[in-house]
Design a protein around this motif. Structure first.
Motif, PDB file in Angstrom:
ATOM      1  N   LEU A  35       0.931  -1.191   0.043  1.00  0.00           N
ATOM      2  CA  LEU A  35       0.113   0.145   0.077  1.00  0.00           C
ATOM      3  C   LEU A  35       0.936   1.447   0.054  1.00  0.00           C
ATOM      4  O   LEU A  35       1.808   1.407   0.729  1.00  0.00           O
ATOM      5  N   GLN A  36       0.494   2.154  -0.769  1.00  0.00           N
ATOM      6  CA  GLN A  36       1.015   3.714  -0.865  1.00  0.00           C
ATOM      7  C   GLN A  36       0.618   4.294   0.021  1.00  0.00           C
ATOM      8  O   GLN A  36      -0.425   4.240   0.760  1.00  0.00           O
ATOM      9  N   THR A  37       2.007   5.233   0.601  1.00  0.00           N
ATOM     10  CA  THR A  37       1.432   6.189   1.639  1.00  0.00           C
ATOM     11  C   THR A  37       1.305   7.657   0.998  1.00  0.00           C
ATOM     12  O   THR A  37       1.667   7.892  -0.042  1.00  0.00           O
ATOM     13  N   HIS A  38       0.561   8.442   1.603  1.00  0.00           N
ATOM     14  CA  HIS A  38       0.384   9.764   1.183  1.00  0.00           C
ATOM     15  C   HIS A  38       0.291  10.825   2.407  1.00  0.00           C
ATOM     16  O   HIS A  38       0.482  10.623   3.556  1.00  0.00           O
ATOM     17  N   THR A  39       0.885  11.881   1.969  1.00  0.00           N
ATOM     18  CA  THR A  39       0.818  12.921   2.823  1.00  0.00           C
ATOM     19  C   THR A  39      -0.386  13.384   3.592  1.00  0.00           C
ATOM     20  O   THR A  39      -1.298  13.642   2.781  1.00  0.00           O
ATOM     21  N   ASN A  40      -0.551  13.482   4.735  1.00  0.00           N
ATOM     22  CA  ASN A  40      -1.744  13.983   5.303  1.00  0.00           C
ATOM     23  C   ASN A  40      -2.117  15.347   4.810  1.00  0.00           C
ATOM     24  O   ASN A  40      -1.404  16.196   5.024  1.00  0.00           O
ATOM     25  N   PRO A  41      -3.425  15.344   4.364  1.00  0.00           N
ATOM     26  CA  PRO A  41      -3.876  16.859   3.939  1.00  0.00           C
ATOM     27  C   PRO A  41      -3.860  17.859   4.821  1.00  0.00           C
ATOM     28  O   PRO A  41      -3.915  18.846   4.484  1.00  0.00           O
ATOM     29  N   LEU A  42      -3.862  17.492   6.080  1.00  0.00           N
ATOM     30  CA  LEU A  42      -3.783  18.518   7.214  1.00  0.00           C
ATOM     31  C   LEU A  42      -2.562  19.250   7.312  1.00  0.00           C
ATOM     32  O   LEU A  42      -2.607  20.501   7.694  1.00  0.00           O
ATOM     33  N   GLN A  43      -1.661  18.605   6.452  1.00  0.00           N
ATOM     34  CA  GLN A  43      -0.336  19.433   6.111  1.00  0.00           C
ATOM     35  C   GLN A  43      -0.615  20.844   5.457  1.00  0.00           C
ATOM     36  O   GLN A  43       0.020  21.787   5.462  1.00  0.00           O
ATOM     37  N   HIS A  44      -1.601  20.668   4.703  1.00  0.00           N
ATOM     38  CA  HIS A  44      -2.000  21.981   3.729  1.00  0.00           C
ATOM     39  C   HIS A  44      -3.284  22.882   4.142  1.00  0.00           C
ATOM     40  O   HIS A  44      -3.538  23.550   3.497  1.00  0.00           O
ATOM     41  N   SER A  45      -3.508  22.484   5.426  1.00  0.00           N
ATOM     42  CA  SER A  45      -4.763  23.247   5.770  1.00  0.00           C
ATOM     43  C   SER A  45      -4.315  24.575   6.674  1.00  0.00           C
ATOM     44  O   SER A  45      -3.260  24.779   7.257  1.00  0.00           O
ATOM     45  N   ASN A  46      -5.250  25.461   6.272  1.00  0.00           N
ATOM     46  CA  ASN A  46      -5.089  26.872   6.941  1.00  0.00           C
ATOM     47  C   ASN A  46      -5.276  26.829   8.335  1.00  0.00           C
ATOM     48  O   ASN A  46      -4.748  27.941   8.988  1.00  0.00           O
ATOM     49  N   PHE A  47      -5.814  25.860   9.010  1.00  0.00           N
ATOM     50  CA  PHE A  47      -6.123  25.974  10.192  1.00  0.00           C
ATOM     51  C   PHE A  47      -5.569  25.240  11.243  1.00  0.00           C
ATOM     52  O   PHE A  47      -5.364  25.681  12.518  1.00  0.00           O
ATOM     53  N   TYR A  48      -4.549  24.562  10.809  1.00  0.00           N
ATOM     54  CA  TYR A  48      -3.595  23.751  11.555  1.00  0.00           C
ATOM     55  C   TYR A  48      -2.400  24.064  11.425  1.00  0.00           C
ATOM     56  O   TYR A  48      -1.604  24.082  10.124  1.00  0.00           O
ATOM     57  N   HIS A  49      -1.623  24.903  12.260  1.00  0.00           N
ATOM     58  CA  HIS A  49      -0.390  25.168  12.141  1.00  0.00           C
ATOM     59  C   HIS A  49       0.766  23.983  12.606  1.00  0.00           C
ATOM     60  O   HIS A  49       0.582  23.933  13.828  1.00  0.00           O
ATOM     61  N   HIS A  50       1.492  23.791  11.883  1.00  0.00           N
ATOM     62  CA  HIS A  50       2.429  22.638  12.576  1.00  0.00           C
ATOM     63  C   HIS A  50       3.761  22.582  11.641  1.00  0.00           C
ATOM     64  O   HIS A  50       3.876  22.972  10.683  1.00  0.00           O
ATOM     65  N   SER A  51       4.824  22.423  12.625  1.00  0.00           N
ATOM     66  CA  SER A  51       5.939  21.942  11.880  1.00  0.00           C
ATOM     67  C   SER A  51       6.377  20.468  12.128  1.00  0.00           C
ATOM     68  O   SER A  51       5.653  20.075  13.037  1.00  0.00           O
ATOM     69  N   TRP A 127     -15.137  14.768   6.030  1.00  0.00           N
ATOM     70  CA  TRP A 127     -15.174  15.781   4.971  1.00  0.00           C
ATOM     71  C   TRP A 127     -14.360  17.000   5.287  1.00  0.00           C
ATOM     72  O   TRP A 127     -13.730  17.364   4.275  1.00  0.00           O
ATOM     73  N   GLU A 128     -14.263  17.639   6.540  1.00  0.00           N
ATOM     74  CA  GLU A 128     -13.482  18.723   6.647  1.00  0.00           C
ATOM     75  C   GLU A 128     -12.001  18.623   6.812  1.00  0.00           C
ATOM     76  O   GLU A 128     -11.174  19.174   6.342  1.00  0.00           O
ATOM     77  N   LEU A 129     -11.734  17.490   7.663  1.00  0.00           N
ATOM     78  CA  LEU A 129      -9.995  17.477   8.016  1.00  0.00           C
ATOM     79  C   LEU A 129      -9.177  16.811   6.738  1.00  0.00           C
ATOM     80  O   LEU A 129      -8.190  17.045   6.584  1.00  0.00           O
ATOM     81  N   TYR A 130     -10.184  15.793   6.104  1.00  0.00           N
ATOM     82  CA  TYR A 130      -9.510  15.120   5.108  1.00  0.00           C
ATOM     83  C   TYR A 130     -10.035  15.144   3.789  1.00  0.00           C
ATOM     84  O   TYR A 130      -9.270  14.576   2.882  1.00  0.00           O
ATOM     85  N   GLY A 131     -11.132  15.870   3.454  1.00  0.00           N
ATOM     86  CA  GLY A 131     -11.451  16.078   2.432  1.00  0.00           C
ATOM     87  C   GLY A 131     -12.328  14.690   1.539  1.00  0.00           C
ATOM     88  O   GLY A 131     -12.478  14.699   0.537  1.00  0.00           O
ATOM     89  N   VAL A 132     -12.758  13.974   2.567  1.00  0.00           N
ATOM     90  CA  VAL A 132     -13.619  12.768   2.134  1.00  0.00           C
ATOM     91  C   VAL A 132     -14.997  13.173   1.463  1.00  0.00           C
ATOM     92  O   VAL A 132     -15.401  13.894   2.284  1.00  0.00           O
ATOM     93  N   ARG A 133     -15.228  12.698   0.345  1.00  0.00           N
ATOM     94  CA  ARG A 133     -16.611  13.076  -0.059  1.00  0.00           C
ATOM     95  C   ARG A 133     -17.644  11.933  -0.222  1.00  0.00           C
ATOM     96  O   ARG A 133     -18.863  12.047  -0.539  1.00  0.00           O
ATOM     97  N   GLU A 134     -17.126  10.687   0.141  1.00  0.00           N
ATOM     98  CA  GLU A 134     -18.242   9.600  -0.151  1.00  0.00           C
ATOM     99  C   GLU A 134     -18.539   9.105   1.431  1.00  0.00           C
ATOM    100  O   GLU A 134     -17.385   8.280   1.981  1.00  0.00           O
ATOM    101  N   ILE A 135     -19.497   9.422   2.069  1.00  0.00           N
ATOM    102  CA  ILE A 135     -19.830   8.924   3.605  1.00  0.00           C
ATOM    103  C   ILE A 135     -20.966   8.334   3.517  1.00  0.00           C
ATOM    104  O   ILE A 135     -22.040   9.175   2.954  1.00  0.00           O
ATOM    105  N   PHE A 136     -21.123   7.116   4.140  1.00  0.00           N
ATOM    106  CA  PHE A 136     -22.635   6.694   3.912  1.00  0.00           C
ATOM    107  C   PHE A 136     -23.031   6.074   5.452  1.00  0.00           C
ATOM    108  O   PHE A 136     -22.247   5.611   6.170  1.00  0.00           O
ATOM    109  N   GLY A 137     -24.337   6.209   5.491  1.00  0.00           N
ATOM    110  CA  GLY A 137     -24.877   5.676   6.852  1.00  0.00           C
ATOM    111  C   GLY A 137     -25.675   4.429   6.584  1.00  0.00           C
ATOM    112  O   GLY A 137     -26.306   4.459   5.507  1.00  0.00           O
ATOM    113  N   ILE A 138     -25.234   3.546   7.441  1.00  0.00           N
ATOM    114  CA  ILE A 138     -25.941   2.147   7.395  1.00  0.00           C
ATOM    115  C   ILE A 138     -27.194   2.241   8.344  1.00  0.00           C
ATOM    116  O   ILE A 138     -27.195   2.569   9.515  1.00  0.00           O
ATOM    117  N   LYS A 139     -28.227   1.824   7.715  1.00  0.00           N
ATOM    118  CA  LYS A 139     -29.532   2.067   8.602  1.00  0.00           C
ATOM    119  C   LYS A 139     -29.701   0.849   9.651  1.00  0.00           C
ATOM    120  O   LYS A 139     -29.601  -0.427   8.997  1.00  0.00           O
TER     121      LYS A 139
END
Ligand SMILES: Nc1ncnc2c1ncn2[C@@H]1O[C@H](COP(=O)(O)OP(=O)(O)O)[C@@H](O)[C@H]1O
Ligand SMILES: O=P(O)(O)OC[C@H]1O[C@](O)(COP(=O)(O)O)[C@@H](O)[C@@H]1O
Ligand SMILES: [Mg+2]
Length: 465
Positions: A35-51, A127-139
């Protein structure tokens, strides 16, 4: 060793290396090494300041110790390993491309305050932290995976769900069909599964996780422990528990007012607590209105020396009223069963209870009629059952639910699977799911808290001599 010499010793104490055993967490790469690794999208977030070195990202070597209270007078550090768990929180490298994520969320078992908050925060967090757009509720619980269409979820839809009690996704007991569930996960293409439920649910989740590993699917599974009874072990406490205790106190207050307002008045309250008396115990301790607290972890009896009736007799003579709080699972052995009456089970296989509240109510009336005929007496029986759990979570529980949901998302994004998120000593940890699924959390009647309860109520210890 006296206090001063311990103080002196501690001022200059050097702790030699502690023997720590880190609880290993399963990861998708255990069986899908490519499995490939990816950089956490929070790295590019305006709201989380981190080094790199500000501690924002949690690394695999950040751990939480299970035991934090030690005896410094010679037993520390011991040769027995101290258990440690991975610290929850965002990882810099993740194992999912957020654009490829299809997340499923399900709630199972009984209700608990805060369920909707967890769902809402899973949706908003993904949705907001990671930009996921496909989220489903199981009934409606586990059966919903294979028996109904999922509900697409987004932040707009769930924005006010935390203000509603229950679970908007609905829940149910039973309906656990492993093959059908994992087939549905595969067919629907979910690759992140968030399962919110209690001990039964988590035992099912472990089976789902094992089957997913067996099929070598790129699907991560996490459990979020839910139990209004607070009977799941390892974690500090479960969400919704505090809210339920607050609601229980209202019933106790009412019972107290009723009892105080009648000659020889008894207020009797039955509270939830299948196998554990945590709700009953905490509500008793915080209300200060209770004369006797009865829980499943200790037996009690009515008649004779040291029994409940003798105690009540004295309390009524002293105070003119008394309040009893009983957990639904208490005293099951002393209620006579009629003929071949069997204990029934619910759809999940949980044993049903004989009604300890109704039985006590009737026994108290019989006792008075027998021993004090002609004297005024009243029992006011309050059974708030579902009222303590079918409410929205209080502020503390809401915050807790939010942190749980976000921690679960960070863990799954990092590629952990077969884990549960929960607070250990006030810090959020990732714990192997099979460990939590089998860990119980009874009230410890040997500890200080129970002794405190006994000192507050001065109730009998119900040990026949
Ligand atoms: N040992 C088990 N293995 C698989 N599934 C289980 C197990 N125990 C319970 N379940 C399923 O988990 C769900 C919830 O269980 P239940 O005991 O009702 O609530 P809780 O999770 O709150 O303890 C139900 O769908 C039930 O069928
Ligand atoms: O919702 P039901 O099936 O009536 O069950 C009531 C039971 O649910 C509880 O509130 C919690 O049980 P679970 O944690 O198993 O969901 C118990 O205290 C109570 O005995
Ligand atoms: Mg349960």
């Amino acid at each position: 060793m006296n206090t001063d010499s311990i103080q002196d010793q501690l001022e200059s104490l050097t702790i030699s290396p502690i023997n720590v055993k880190l609880k290993r967490l399963p990861r998708l790469t255990d069986y899908l090494p490519g499995l490939q690794t990816h950089t956490n999208p929070l790295q590019h977030s305006n709201f989380y300041h981190h080094s790199d070195n500000d501690g924002f990202y949690i690394t695999h070597s950040d751990v939480i110790l299970r035991q934090i209270v030690f005896d410094f007078s010679g037993h520390f550090p011991s040769s027995t390993p101290h258990l440690a768990y991975h610290n929850a929180g965002p990882r810099k490298e993740i194992l999912f491309d957020p654009k490829q994520v299809r997340a499923a969320i399900v709630t199972c078992g009984g209700l608990c305050p805060g369920l909707n908050t967890v769902i809402r925060e899973l949706v908003v967090g993904l949705w907001e932290l990671y930009g996921v757009r496909e989220i489903f509720g199981i009934k409606a619980g586990y059966r919903g995976f294979y028996s109904s269409d999922p509900i697409p979820l987004d932040p707009k839809l769930v924005h006010n769900w935390h203000k509603r009690g229950g679970t908007v996704l609905e829940t149910s007991r039973g309906g656990f069909d492993l093959k059908k569930i994992v087939d549905a996960i595969e067919t629907r293409g979910y690759n992140q599964v968030y399962i919110i439920g209690g001990d039964g649910t988590l035992r099912g989740a472990v089976q789902i996780f094992n089957e997913i590993q067996h099929r070598k699917l790129n699907v991560a599974v996490t459990g979020i422990p839910k139990t209004v009874d607070n009977d799941v072990g390892i974690i500090d406490r479960s969400f919704g528990f505090q809210t339920a205790v607050e609601m229980a106190q209202q019933a106790i207050s009412a019972a107290h007012v009723e009892a105080e307002s009648s000659p020889n008045g008894i207020g009797l309250v039955k509270l939830m607590g299948r196998n554990t008396g945590h709700i009953t115990l905490d509500a008793t301790l915080s209300s200060c209105d209770v004369d006797c607290c009865l829980i499943p972890e200790t037996d009690f009896y009515l008649e004779g020396k040291g029994g409940l009736l003798e105690f009540l007799d004295l309390r009524l003579k002293e105070n003119g009223h008394a309040v009893i709080v009983v957990a639904e699972g208490a005293g099951q052995d002393i209620i006579p069963r009629i003929g071949s009456q069997k204990q029934e089970r619910d759809e999940s296989g949980n044993l049903g209870f004989l009604d300890i509240g109704a039985w006590l109510n009737s026994e108290l009336k019989k006792w008075w009629e027998r021993d004090h005929k002609g004297e005024l007496f009243t029992v006011k029986y309050i059974d708030p059952t579902y009222m303590i759990r079918a409410v929205t979570a209080n502020a503390t529980d809401n915050l807790y639910c939010t942190l749980l949901a976000h921690s679960a998302i960070h863990g799954i994004m990092a590629g952990y699977t077969g884990f549960v998120t929960g607070p250990i000593n006030g810090n959020y940890a990732y714990i192997p799911m099979d460990e939590v699924a089998h860990a119980k959390s009874p009230v410890n009647t040997k500890d200080h808290k129970w002794a405190w309860l006994r000192s507050v109520t001065a109730q009998p210890d119900f040990q026949r001599t």
